[in-house]
Design an enzyme around this catalytic site. Structure first.
Site, PDB file in Angstrom:
ATOM      1  N   THR A   1       0.805  -1.217   0.000  1.00  0.00           N
ATOM      2  CA  THR A   1       0.000   0.000   0.000  1.00  0.00           C
ATOM      3  C   THR A   1       0.836   1.265   0.000  1.00  0.00           C
ATOM      4  OG1 THR A   1      -1.605   1.235   1.372  1.00  0.00           O
ATOM      5  CG2 THR A   1      -0.067  -0.158   2.525  1.00  0.00           C
TER       6      THR A   1
ATOM      7  N   TYR B   1      -1.932   0.793  10.346  1.00  0.00           N
ATOM      8  CA  TYR B   1      -2.090   0.050   9.098  1.00  0.00           C
ATOM      9  C   TYR B   1      -0.821   0.121   8.251  1.00  0.00           C
ATOM     10  CZ  TYR B   1      -3.667  -0.926   4.325  1.00  0.00           C
ATOM     11  OH  TYR B   1      -3.785  -1.411   3.048  1.00  0.00           O
TER      12      TYR B   1
END
Length: 294
Positions: free
Chosen positions: A102, A126
Protein backbone atom coordinates in the site's frame (compact mmCIF):
# COMPACT_ATOMS: atom_id res chain seq x y z
CA UNK A 1 1.88 -23.29 -17.66
CA UNK A 2 2.13 -21.35 -14.41
CA UNK A 3 0.26 -22.66 -11.37
CA UNK A 4 -1.12 -19.98 -9.04
CA UNK A 5 -2.32 -19.74 -5.47
CA UNK A 6 -4.21 -16.57 -4.55
CA UNK A 7 -4.88 -15.84 -0.87
CA UNK A 8 -7.51 -13.33 0.11
CA UNK A 9 -9.31 -14.47 -3.03
CA UNK A 10 -12.75 -13.37 -1.84
CA UNK A 11 -11.76 -9.71 -1.72
CA UNK A 12 -12.02 -7.09 -4.43
CA UNK A 13 -8.54 -7.58 -5.91
CA UNK A 14 -8.37 -11.31 -5.24
CA UNK A 15 -11.66 -11.90 -7.07
CA UNK A 16 -10.49 -10.00 -10.15
CA UNK A 17 -7.13 -11.77 -10.13
CA UNK A 18 -8.66 -15.25 -9.95
CA UNK A 19 -11.12 -14.30 -12.72
CA UNK A 20 -8.31 -13.04 -14.96
CA UNK A 21 -6.26 -16.19 -14.44
CA UNK A 22 -9.23 -18.47 -15.10
CA UNK A 23 -10.05 -16.51 -18.24
CA UNK A 24 -6.63 -17.20 -19.71
CA UNK A 25 -6.71 -20.87 -18.68
CA UNK A 26 -4.05 -20.90 -15.98
CA UNK A 27 -4.51 -23.40 -13.13
CA UNK A 28 -5.38 -21.29 -10.08
CA UNK A 29 -6.52 -21.99 -6.54
CA UNK A 30 -8.24 -19.08 -4.85
CA UNK A 31 -8.59 -19.22 -1.07
CA UNK A 32 -10.56 -16.68 0.92
CA UNK A 33 -10.33 -16.27 4.67
CA UNK A 34 -12.73 -19.18 5.21
CA UNK A 35 -10.42 -21.40 3.17
CA UNK A 36 -7.10 -20.21 4.60
CA UNK A 37 -6.20 -18.16 7.64
CA UNK A 38 -2.80 -16.73 6.70
CA UNK A 39 -1.97 -16.17 10.39
CA UNK A 40 -1.96 -19.98 10.87
CA UNK A 41 1.55 -21.10 9.84
CA UNK A 42 0.66 -24.80 9.73
CA UNK A 43 -2.39 -24.15 7.55
CA UNK A 44 -0.31 -22.00 5.20
CA UNK A 45 2.35 -24.72 4.90
CA UNK A 46 -0.32 -27.30 4.14
CA UNK A 47 -2.06 -25.14 1.53
CA UNK A 48 1.14 -24.35 -0.35
CA UNK A 49 2.29 -27.97 -0.19
CA UNK A 50 -1.09 -29.17 -1.47
CA UNK A 51 -1.45 -26.64 -4.31
CA UNK A 52 2.20 -26.81 -5.43
CA UNK A 53 2.04 -23.31 -6.97
CA UNK A 54 4.71 -21.63 -9.02
CA UNK A 55 3.45 -18.22 -7.88
CA UNK A 56 1.61 -17.23 -4.71
CA UNK A 57 -0.14 -13.85 -4.60
CA UNK A 58 -1.11 -12.64 -1.15
CA UNK A 59 -4.17 -10.40 -1.34
CA UNK A 60 -5.16 -11.19 2.27
CA UNK A 61 -4.91 -8.15 4.51
CA UNK A 62 -6.37 -6.23 7.42
CA UNK A 63 -7.56 -3.18 5.47
CA UNK A 64 -9.75 -1.46 8.09
CA UNK A 65 -7.42 1.53 8.46
CA UNK A 66 -9.25 3.21 11.34
CA UNK A 67 -9.99 0.00 13.26
CA UNK A 68 -6.31 -0.95 13.14
CA UNK A 69 -5.45 2.00 15.38
CA UNK A 70 -7.12 0.19 18.28
CA UNK A 71 -6.20 -3.34 17.20
CA UNK A 72 -2.51 -3.23 16.28
CA UNK A 73 -1.77 -6.77 17.43
CA UNK A 74 -4.51 -8.25 15.26
CA UNK A 75 -3.58 -6.10 12.26
CA UNK A 76 0.08 -7.05 12.66
CA UNK A 77 -0.80 -10.75 12.74
CA UNK A 78 -2.54 -10.51 9.36
CA UNK A 79 -0.45 -7.87 7.60
CA UNK A 80 3.00 -9.00 8.79
CA UNK A 81 2.57 -12.48 10.26
CA UNK A 82 0.61 -13.68 7.23
CA UNK A 83 3.26 -12.65 4.69
CA UNK A 84 5.98 -14.13 6.91
CA UNK A 85 4.14 -17.46 6.98
CA UNK A 86 3.63 -17.43 3.23
CA UNK A 87 7.27 -16.51 2.61
CA UNK A 88 8.43 -19.43 4.76
CA UNK A 89 6.12 -21.81 2.91
CA UNK A 90 7.21 -20.50 -0.49
CA UNK A 91 10.85 -20.95 0.47
CA UNK A 92 10.19 -24.62 1.22
CA UNK A 93 8.16 -25.11 -1.96
CA UNK A 94 10.40 -23.16 -4.32
CA UNK A 95 7.58 -20.77 -5.24
CA UNK A 96 7.66 -17.07 -5.97
CA UNK A 97 5.61 -14.75 -3.73
CA UNK A 98 3.87 -11.52 -4.72
CA UNK A 99 2.90 -9.50 -1.67
CA UNK A 100 0.30 -6.77 -2.24
CA UNK A 101 1.06 -3.62 -0.26
CA UNK A 102 0.00 0.00 0.00
CA UNK A 103 0.81 3.68 -0.35
CA UNK A 104 0.34 3.97 3.43
CA UNK A 105 3.94 2.84 3.92
CA UNK A 106 4.89 6.44 3.03
CA UNK A 107 4.34 9.58 5.09
CA UNK A 108 2.26 11.18 2.35
CA UNK A 109 4.02 14.53 2.64
CA UNK A 110 5.97 14.51 -0.64
CA UNK A 111 5.52 17.01 -3.45
CA UNK A 112 6.39 14.48 -6.17
CA UNK A 113 5.48 10.84 -6.84
CA UNK A 114 7.06 8.37 -4.43
CA UNK A 115 9.67 6.16 -6.09
CA UNK A 116 9.90 2.50 -5.21
CA UNK A 117 13.19 3.07 -3.37
CA UNK A 118 12.05 6.11 -1.37
CA UNK A 119 12.29 5.79 2.39
CA UNK A 120 9.07 4.52 3.99
CA UNK A 121 7.70 6.48 6.93
CA UNK A 122 4.22 5.20 7.77
CA UNK A 123 2.08 7.37 10.01
CA UNK A 124 -0.60 4.81 10.88
CA UNK A 125 -0.82 1.35 12.42
CA UNK A 126 -2.09 0.05 9.10
CA UNK A 127 0.92 1.47 7.27
CA UNK A 128 3.39 0.14 9.84
CA UNK A 129 1.94 -3.36 9.72
CA UNK A 130 1.94 -3.43 5.92
CA UNK A 131 5.56 -2.26 5.87
CA UNK A 132 6.44 -5.06 8.28
CA UNK A 133 4.81 -7.48 5.83
CA UNK A 134 6.92 -6.12 2.97
CA UNK A 135 10.10 -6.57 4.97
CA UNK A 136 9.12 -10.09 6.02
CA UNK A 137 8.85 -11.10 2.35
CA UNK A 138 11.99 -9.34 1.11
CA UNK A 139 14.09 -10.61 4.03
CA UNK A 140 12.98 -14.24 3.65
CA UNK A 141 12.79 -14.37 -0.15
CA UNK A 142 15.46 -12.03 -1.49
CA UNK A 143 15.57 -13.78 -4.86
CA UNK A 144 11.89 -14.54 -5.45
CA UNK A 145 9.95 -11.99 -3.40
CA UNK A 146 7.92 -9.26 -5.09
CA UNK A 147 6.16 -6.31 -3.45
CA UNK A 148 3.34 -4.72 -5.45
CA UNK A 149 2.15 -1.50 -3.83
CA UNK A 150 -1.17 -0.09 -4.90
CA UNK A 151 -3.59 2.60 -3.72
CA UNK A 152 -7.07 4.06 -4.02
CA UNK A 153 -8.47 0.75 -5.22
CA UNK A 154 -11.97 0.30 -6.58
CA UNK A 155 -13.75 -2.58 -8.24
CA UNK A 156 -17.08 -4.28 -8.76
CA UNK A 157 -16.61 -6.92 -6.08
CA UNK A 158 -16.63 -4.88 -2.89
CA UNK A 159 -17.18 -1.52 -1.28
CA UNK A 160 -15.31 1.35 -2.91
CA UNK A 161 -15.45 5.10 -3.37
CA UNK A 162 -16.90 5.05 -6.91
CA UNK A 163 -19.73 2.74 -5.86
CA UNK A 164 -20.46 4.98 -2.88
CA UNK A 165 -20.61 8.03 -5.17
CA UNK A 166 -22.94 6.20 -7.56
CA UNK A 167 -25.28 5.52 -4.65
CA UNK A 168 -25.10 9.06 -3.24
CA UNK A 169 -25.77 10.66 -6.62
CA UNK A 170 -29.23 9.12 -6.53
CA UNK A 171 -29.86 9.96 -2.88
CA UNK A 172 -28.60 13.50 -2.26
CA UNK A 173 -28.84 16.83 -4.05
CA UNK A 174 -25.19 17.62 -3.23
CA UNK A 175 -22.20 15.65 -1.96
CA UNK A 176 -19.24 17.10 -0.03
CA UNK A 177 -15.93 15.43 -0.87
CA UNK A 178 -12.35 15.95 0.31
CA UNK A 179 -10.24 18.04 -2.07
CA UNK A 180 -6.87 18.10 -0.30
CA UNK A 181 -5.80 14.46 -0.60
CA UNK A 182 -4.07 13.47 -3.85
CA UNK A 183 -3.81 9.98 -5.27
CA UNK A 184 -4.33 7.66 -8.23
CA UNK A 185 -7.72 5.93 -8.50
CA UNK A 186 -6.89 2.37 -9.56
CA UNK A 187 -9.13 -0.40 -10.89
CA UNK A 188 -8.52 -3.80 -9.32
CA UNK A 189 -8.82 -5.50 -12.72
CA UNK A 190 -5.85 -3.42 -13.93
CA UNK A 191 -3.79 -4.40 -10.87
CA UNK A 192 -4.65 -8.05 -11.49
CA UNK A 193 -3.38 -7.83 -15.06
CA UNK A 194 -0.25 -6.01 -13.91
CA UNK A 195 0.54 -8.77 -11.41
CA UNK A 196 0.13 -11.40 -14.12
CA UNK A 197 2.37 -9.42 -16.49
CA UNK A 198 5.01 -9.13 -13.77
CA UNK A 199 4.98 -12.85 -13.05
CA UNK A 200 5.12 -13.71 -16.76
CA UNK A 201 8.07 -11.42 -17.40
CA UNK A 202 11.77 -11.69 -16.69
CA UNK A 203 11.54 -8.74 -14.28
CA UNK A 204 13.61 -9.22 -11.17
CA UNK A 205 12.29 -9.39 -7.62
CA UNK A 206 11.78 -6.22 -5.62
CA UNK A 207 9.24 -3.42 -5.28
CA UNK A 208 6.77 -2.29 -7.96
CA UNK A 209 4.00 0.32 -7.86
CA UNK A 210 0.74 -0.78 -9.50
CA UNK A 211 -1.39 2.36 -9.64
CA UNK A 212 -3.02 4.22 -12.49
CA UNK A 213 -1.10 7.03 -14.14
CA UNK A 214 -1.94 10.66 -13.47
CA UNK A 215 -3.38 12.00 -10.24
CA UNK A 216 -6.46 13.66 -8.78
CA UNK A 217 -8.22 14.30 -5.48
CA UNK A 218 -11.25 12.49 -4.09
CA UNK A 219 -13.22 15.58 -5.14
CA UNK A 220 -11.87 15.32 -8.68
CA UNK A 221 -12.71 11.62 -8.80
CA UNK A 222 -16.24 12.24 -7.55
CA UNK A 223 -16.82 14.89 -10.24
CA UNK A 224 -15.65 12.46 -12.91
CA UNK A 225 -18.06 9.81 -11.59
CA UNK A 226 -20.95 12.29 -11.73
CA UNK A 227 -20.03 13.10 -15.35
CA UNK A 228 -20.14 9.42 -16.23
CA UNK A 229 -23.59 9.27 -14.63
CA UNK A 230 -24.69 12.21 -16.81
CA UNK A 231 -25.18 14.16 -13.58
CA UNK A 232 -24.09 17.73 -12.90
CA UNK A 233 -20.52 17.59 -11.48
CA UNK A 234 -21.16 20.90 -9.71
CA UNK A 235 -23.34 18.95 -7.29
CA UNK A 236 -20.03 17.72 -5.85
CA UNK A 237 -18.66 20.32 -3.43
CA UNK A 238 -15.06 20.48 -2.12
CA UNK A 239 -14.26 20.15 1.57
CA UNK A 240 -11.13 19.98 3.71
CA UNK A 241 -10.08 16.66 5.26
CA UNK A 242 -9.75 18.49 8.58
CA UNK A 243 -13.56 18.51 8.69
CA UNK A 244 -13.51 14.73 9.12
CA UNK A 245 -12.50 13.25 12.46
CA UNK A 246 -10.86 9.86 11.93
CA UNK A 247 -8.67 7.72 14.20
CA UNK A 248 -6.07 7.21 11.45
CA UNK A 249 -4.77 10.20 9.47
CA UNK A 250 -5.01 9.92 5.69
CA UNK A 251 -1.88 10.65 3.62
CA UNK A 252 -2.32 14.01 1.89
CA UNK A 253 -0.20 12.82 -1.05
CA UNK A 254 -0.40 9.18 -2.14
CA UNK A 255 0.91 9.43 -5.70
CA UNK A 256 3.30 6.58 -6.57
CA UNK A 257 5.96 6.60 -9.28
CA UNK A 258 6.34 3.80 -11.83
CA UNK A 259 10.07 3.75 -12.51
CA UNK A 260 10.52 0.04 -11.77
CA UNK A 261 8.19 -0.93 -14.65
CA UNK A 262 10.03 1.34 -17.03
CA UNK A 263 13.43 -0.02 -16.00
CA UNK A 264 12.38 -3.58 -16.80
CA UNK A 265 10.66 -2.64 -20.06
CA UNK A 266 7.07 -3.13 -18.93
CA UNK A 267 4.36 -0.47 -19.33
CA UNK A 268 2.73 0.86 -16.16
CA UNK A 269 -1.04 1.08 -15.78
CA UNK A 270 -2.55 3.82 -17.95
CA UNK A 271 -4.47 6.98 -17.14
CA UNK A 272 -6.94 6.84 -14.25
CA UNK A 273 -9.76 8.49 -16.25
CA UNK A 274 -9.51 5.94 -19.04
CA UNK A 275 -9.54 3.10 -16.51
CA UNK A 276 -12.59 4.51 -14.75
CA UNK A 277 -14.46 4.70 -18.06
CA UNK A 278 -13.61 1.05 -18.79
CA UNK A 279 -14.63 -0.05 -15.32
CA UNK A 280 -17.78 2.02 -15.05
CA UNK A 281 -20.33 -0.38 -16.61
CA UNK A 282 -19.31 -3.08 -14.12
CA UNK A 283 -19.32 -0.65 -11.20
CA UNK A 284 -22.75 0.65 -12.11
CA UNK A 285 -24.20 -2.83 -12.56
CA UNK A 286 -22.74 -4.04 -9.27
CA UNK A 287 -24.08 -1.06 -7.36
CA UNK A 288 -27.55 -1.35 -8.87
CA UNK A 289 -27.65 -5.06 -8.07
CA UNK A 290 -26.58 -4.35 -4.48
CA UNK A 291 -29.21 -1.61 -4.12
CA UNK A 292 -31.95 -3.85 -5.49
CA UNK A 293 -31.03 -6.59 -3.02
CA UNK A 294 -31.08 -4.32 0.04
Amino acid sequence: MTRWLVTGAAGMLGTDLVTALERRGDPVTGLGRAGLDVTDADAVDAAVACCRPDVVVNCAAWTAVDDAEAAEEQALAVNAGGPANLAAACLKAGARLVQVSTDYVFAGTSAQPYAEHDRPAPGTVYGRTKLAGERAVLDRLPGVGYIVRTAWLYGAHGRSFPRTMIALEGERPTVDVVDDQYGQPTWTADVAEQIITLADSAAGPGIYHATSSGQTTWFGLAREIFRLLDADPDRVRPMASSALSRPAPRPPYSVLGHGAWERCGLPPIGDWRAALRRAFPDLLAAQRTSAAAS
